[in-house]
Write a protein that holds these residues in place. Structure first.
Motif: not given
Length: 393
Positions: A318-327, A329-343
């Motif tokens: 099974k694939i657990n999709l984890i919205p990125f949890n920012e902290w 200085g983090a160099p990334y951003q969380r994917s948009d909800r619609a993008r996660i849902q499409s994935f």
């Protein structure tokens, strides 16, 4: 005529200072037997004494030898002179608006780790740490910005489970059988600070204690070990621990995974997947969980989703999709909800469960990828972290 009953009194030259007392928490049954015999327990009685002491510590949560009433008073006194039942110290306890609890836990040497309890309907999951810091430097993970200090001992690992049960008031009441209690702490995940398979022996011993039927008694199927892909130790996990396996996957090409999960340079995707296909406990009822953190513009495209299902084809998973949890200085951003849902939809239509994890405890920095002990927080700027992650100029 039966032989006279003899008292099992330890022969001690003197009362040991506290610093020399052996902590019984974290010892396997064989190790406990050995230290009791070395301390003077008659060998013919050792197995019985191990069973009695084990139940007091791990089934009833007792820390005081004097309370072990099925042992003779003299034996209890001398146990207290030679041994201790000690847990890591809870320095701070934070409770999120969603009920998540985060414990900052101090271990020997003054180092600190974080442990997180996540309450859910009908269950409760404890996320425990196996190292102070981490060697893996995964660029999306806050813990990965903290250098490895040391491995935790088996006692410090199982101690996290015990202190959480303390806080939850979960030890059985006197006269109440453990099997009748409502499990507030029903699941354990080795997804806290550190790479569990780089501390294999201590993790194995701690989990064997947690699974022991005469103690805490969690089923092996309620324990999940998460690895970033330490290929040589994966088969041992099934053979020597027997728990469920999760893999921090996070990318569908070696180029991207080399940046996100640098251990990939040593054991790339193809080698990791070959090892997972041969996993001894692999079945439809014991699937491998692939953890996949969703990073905006990095690994979240439809093409990534299609590559992912092609890569894992034939692996019960099974694939657990984890919205990125920012902290900070983090160099990334969380994917948009619609993008996660499409994935998720692409993965689901390919025949794999693809739950989107609901972030928990973000307001207290307790969510996945956010753990980092307060005293080891060497503050880095966003630019520094991005440069180390290979994203800077």
């Amino acid at each position: 005529m039966s032989a006279p009953i003899t008292q099992d009194v330890l022969t001690l030259p003197r009362k040991l200072p506290e610093s020399d007392r052996i902590n019984l928490v974290g010892l396997t049954r064989a190790q406990l037997r050995e230290v009791l015999i070395e301390g003077g327990t008659p060998e013919r009685q050792a197995n019985m004494r191990v069973g009695q002491i084990w139940q007091w510590i791990y089934q009833k949560g007792v820390r005081d030898f004097e309370a072990m009433t099925n042992l003779s008073k003299a034996y209890r006194t001398e146990l207290a002179e030679r041994y201790e039942i000690a847990l890591p110290e809870v320095v701070t306890r934070q409770v999120s608006a969603d009920g998540t609890r985060k414990y900052l836990v101090r271990i020997a040497g003054g180092h600190e780790v974080e442990t997180v309890y996540i309450p859910e309907e009908g269950r409760g999951t404890l996320c425990i740490s196996s190292q102070v810091g981490c060697t893996l430097t995964c660029s999306f993970c806050h813990t990965g910005t903290q250098k490895l200090v040391r491995n935790l001992t088996a006692g410090e690992i199982v101690g996290q489970v015990m202190l959480a049960r303390d806080d939850l008031g979960e030890w059985p009441e006197p006269g109440r059988a453990p099997k009748d209690e409502t499990r507030l702490l029903s699941n354990v995940v080795l997804m806290g600070m550190g790479e569990p398979l780089y501390n294999f022996d201590a993790v194995r011993d701690a989990m064997q204690i947690v699974m022991d039927g005469e103690g805490i008694s969690l089923s092996r199927r309620r324990i999940t070990l998460s690895t970033s892909g330490v290929v040589p130790e994966i088969a041992r996990t099934a053979e020597e621990i027997g728990c469920l396996l999760a893999v921090s996957f996070h990318a569908t090409t070696d180029e991207v995974r080399d940046t996100l999960v640098p251990i990939n340079k040593k054991w790339p995707i193809a080698k990791l997947l070959d090892e997972l296909r041969a996993y001894p406990k692999l079945s439809n009822s014991e699937r491998i969980t692939f953890e996949y953190v969703m990073l905006k513009g990095v690994n979240d495209s439809d093409a990534d989703a299609r590559r992912l299902v092609k890569l894992i084809q034939g692996i019960p998973a099974k694939i657990n999709l984890i919205p990125f949890n920012e902290w900070p200085g983090a160099p990334y951003q969380r994917s948009d909800r619609a993008r996660i849902q499409s994935f998720a939809d692409i993965v689901y239509k390919a025949g794999y469960a693809s739950p989107i994890r609901t972030p928990r405890g973000e307001d207290i920095m307790a969510a996945c990828g956010q753990l980092k002990s307060a005293t080891e927080r060497a503050r880095k700027s966003r630019t520094q972290i991005a440069t180390e992650a290979g994203l800077g100029g």
